[in-house]
Each structure stands twice: as C-alpha cells, then as structure tokens.
Design a protein around this motif. Structure first.
Motif, PDB file in Angstrom:
ATOM      1  N   UNK A  91       0.812  -1.219   0.000  1.00  0.00           N
ATOM      2  CA  UNK A  91       0.000   0.000   0.000  1.00  0.00           C
ATOM      3  C   UNK A  91       0.846   1.270   0.000  1.00  0.00           C
ATOM      4  N   UNK A  92       2.104   1.160  -0.371  1.00  0.00           N
ATOM      5  CA  UNK A  92       3.010   2.307  -0.350  1.00  0.00           C
ATOM      6  C   UNK A  92       2.473   3.470  -1.167  1.00  0.00           C
ATOM      7  N   UNK A  93       2.218   3.237  -2.431  1.00  0.00           N
ATOM      8  CA  UNK A  93       1.780   4.309  -3.314  1.00  0.00           C
ATOM      9  C   UNK A  93       0.443   4.873  -2.855  1.00  0.00           C
ATOM     10  N   UNK A  94      -0.492   4.012  -2.523  1.00  0.00           N
ATOM     11  CA  UNK A  94      -1.827   4.457  -2.123  1.00  0.00           C
ATOM     12  C   UNK A  94      -1.775   5.376  -0.908  1.00  0.00           C
ATOM     13  N   UNK A  95      -1.042   4.978   0.113  1.00  0.00           N
ATOM     14  CA  UNK A  95      -1.005   5.745   1.357  1.00  0.00           C
ATOM     15  C   UNK A  95      -0.221   7.042   1.199  1.00  0.00           C
ATOM     16  N   UNK A  96       0.888   6.988   0.495  1.00  0.00           N
ATOM     17  CA  UNK A  96       1.692   8.196   0.353  1.00  0.00           C
ATOM     18  C   UNK A  96       1.013   9.223  -0.553  1.00  0.00           C
ATOM     19  N   UNK A  97       0.375   8.750  -1.591  1.00  0.00           N
ATOM     20  CA  UNK A  97      -0.347   9.663  -2.472  1.00  0.00           C
ATOM     21  C   UNK A  97      -1.503  10.332  -1.726  1.00  0.00           C
ATOM     22  N   UNK A  98      -2.218   9.573  -0.903  1.00  0.00           N
ATOM     23  CA  UNK A  98      -3.306  10.145  -0.104  1.00  0.00           C
ATOM     24  C   UNK A  98      -2.765  11.205   0.853  1.00  0.00           C
ATOM     25  N   UNK A  99      -1.610  10.936   1.459  1.00  0.00           N
ATOM     26  CA  UNK A  99      -0.969  11.902   2.352  1.00  0.00           C
ATOM     27  C   UNK A  99      -0.633  13.186   1.610  1.00  0.00           C
ATOM     28  N   UNK A 100      -0.094  13.058   0.407  1.00  0.00           N
ATOM     29  CA  UNK A 100       0.273  14.245  -0.362  1.00  0.00           C
ATOM     30  C   UNK A 100      -0.955  15.039  -0.782  1.00  0.00           C
ATOM     31  N   UNK A 101      -2.027  14.358  -1.112  1.00  0.00           N
ATOM     32  CA  UNK A 101      -3.256  15.053  -1.465  1.00  0.00           C
ATOM     33  C   UNK A 101      -3.837  15.795  -0.268  1.00  0.00           C
ATOM     34  N   UNK A 102      -3.735  15.179   0.926  1.00  0.00           N
ATOM     35  CA  UNK A 102      -4.244  15.828   2.144  1.00  0.00           C
ATOM     36  C   UNK A 102      -3.450  17.080   2.486  1.00  0.00           C
ATOM     37  N   UNK A 103      -2.167  17.025   2.333  1.00  0.00           N
ATOM     38  CA  UNK A 103      -1.290  18.104   2.796  1.00  0.00           C
ATOM     39  C   UNK A 103      -0.952  19.118   1.704  1.00  0.00           C
ATOM     40  N   UNK A 104      -1.199  18.768   0.460  1.00  0.00           N
ATOM     41  CA  UNK A 104      -0.808  19.631  -0.634  1.00  0.00           C
ATOM     42  C   UNK A 104       0.670  19.550  -0.963  1.00  0.00           C
ATOM     43  N   UNK A 105       1.338  18.493  -0.504  1.00  0.00           N
ATOM     44  CA  UNK A 105       2.771  18.330  -0.723  1.00  0.00           C
ATOM     45  C   UNK A 105       3.080  18.075  -2.189  1.00  0.00           C
ATOM     46  N   UNK A 106       4.150  18.686  -2.674  1.00  0.00           N
ATOM     47  CA  UNK A 106       4.655  18.418  -4.014  1.00  0.00           C
ATOM     48  C   UNK A 106       5.745  17.361  -3.983  1.00  0.00           C
ATOM     49  N   UNK A 107       6.333  17.162  -2.810  1.00  0.00           N
ATOM     50  CA  UNK A 107       7.338  16.121  -2.603  1.00  0.00           C
ATOM     51  C   UNK A 107       7.219  15.647  -1.165  1.00  0.00           C
ATOM     52  N   UNK A 108       7.342  14.340  -0.972  1.00  0.00           N
ATOM     53  CA  UNK A 108       7.298  13.792   0.383  1.00  0.00           C
ATOM     54  C   UNK A 108       8.233  12.597   0.473  1.00  0.00           C
ATOM     55  N   UNK A 109       8.653  12.302   1.712  1.00  0.00           N
ATOM     56  CA  UNK A 109       9.420  11.093   1.990  1.00  0.00           C
ATOM     57  C   UNK A 109       8.858  10.448   3.232  1.00  0.00           C
TER      58      UNK A 109
END
Length: 233
Positions: A91-109
């Motif tokens: 679920x790596x992609x699913x969870x990280x993409x959801x996090x970026x959508x929530x926060x408005x992040x353009x890059x995350x780690x």
C-alpha cells in the motif's frame, strides 16, 4: 492520478523482487518503468515481466542518468523511485499519495524498514517533523532522506530540473537540496519501503566517493540556505 514507478537497474540480483512489489501495489493507476543501465547480469530476471512494464535499455551512465531517462518516458503525474534491490510495501503508493493530497505536498518522503540480503527485518528508521528552515540546517549536516521513500509531483521536477548527472553517488542528496529552495519537503511517518542492506550496495562499495560528493553538495548549497532559512523560520 497516475504514478510512475521508476526502477534503475544495473546487475542487481534482487530486481525481480523490486518489480513484483511495484506491480502488486494496491493503487492500480500506475506504470512501472525499468531502466536497464547497461546491465550484463541478471537480465533474465526481467523477462517474465516485459509485457507488464515499460522496459528501457541504455548504455551505462549511473543512477542519475537512468532516473532521468525513465522520467522522460513517464506519463504519470507523480514519480516514485524504487531501487532494484529494495521493495515497496503493497500500500506504499496508495497511502503516500493520499498523504500528499491531504497536505498539498509536491514532494514527500517516509520512514522505512531496513532488511538484510534474505529479507529479514533489521530495524525501522523514523524521523521527526521539521519546518523548512530546520530542514535546511539538517541538510547541511547530512541527508536524512532515503531516496526510495520519495514521491514527487512531476510538475515540480519540470520546474527544478532533472537529477544532476555530475553527481555519481549523491545525485539524490543534491536534488533534495535543490527542491528545498522551491518547496517544503513533507515527511510521512510510516515505514512503506523495505530498504535492503547488503555488501554489494553502492553506499557500501563507494562510501568514500559518496562522502566527498556530499561535502561538495554542502558547500554548494550552504550560501543559498543561509539566505533562505531565515525567511522560512
């Protein structure tokens, strides 16, 4: 939103495990791009997957050139980097993409889990949250970001430019420094990548060369960070 998972590959015996983990993501709007950077070994491990991935072959040029080649052929809105000896959790992609959508992040780690050559867990690596100015100070001491935990909006890459091929061993470190001049780098405190530690890995074989390059990156960005970090305090 499509996510392009790019796997640079050079003579790595674990490449089939990396490909499997990318193809088996719970998030299905993905493309998997494998860039064969002039490999002479373990190419047979790729053959069972050729009808499910984009396979790009090029002359050997190093990780930065392989990533750039993959990015140029990517059609996704986001880019994720997976080393050929590492593994994404399902679920790596699913969870990280959801996090970026929530926060408005353009890059995350994210946090990550260290494993050995036989997939045994060694430990889990977590970091604390940092504001932008503190992140700049941290990067002048060293890089806390594992490149294979990173997800990036392709529009940001188009803005800041590709990986610098002049850095053979620290291309990721230089990129994160460059990106921090344009936007905050968000941290998601969940271990979503299995990072393999083994004797043949580049950070072990080329440790001294990597250290020299890291010093060059610190010297290059110190003057920029001294200006910017006060602005974002």
């Amino acid at each position: 939103m499509k996510v392009s998972i790019i796997i640079p590959f050079y003579n790595c015996p674990y490449v089939d495990q990396a490909i499997n983990s990318a193809l088996n993501q719970s998030y299905k709007n993905i493309e998997v791009i494998l860039v064969d950077d002039g490999s002479t070994q373990y190419v047979e491990k790729i053959k069972p997957y050729l009808n499910r991935i984009k396979y790009l072959k090029k002359a050997n040029g190093g990780t930065a050139s392989a990533l750039n080649h993959g990015i140029r052929h990517a059609t996704g809105q986001y880019f994720a980097w997976l080393s050929s000896d590492d593994i994404f959790l399902k679920d790596k992609v699913e969870r990280q993409l959801a996090f970026m959508n929530r926060t408005g992040a353009l890059i995350s780690y994210t946090a990550f889990t260290k494993i050995d050559a036989n997939n045994n867990v060694i430990n889990h690596i977590h970091y604390g949250q940092m504001n932008r100015a503190d992140f700049m100070e941290q990067l002048l001491r060293g890089c806390p970001i594992n490149g294979c935990t990173v997800m990036i909006d392709i529009n940001l890459l188009n803005k800041v430019g590709m990986f610098d091929v002049n850095y053979k061993y620290s291309q990721d470190y230089e990129m994160w420094c460059r990106m921090l001049l344009h936007t905050h780098i968000y941290y998601y405190n969940e271990p979503l990548t299995l990072y393999r530690v083994h004797n043949a890995m580049g950070s072990v074989k080329y440790r001294s060369r990597m250290s020299r390059e890291e010093e060059l990156v610190k010297y290059r960005y110190n003057k920029y960070f001294q200006v910017y970090k006060h602005k974002y305090k």
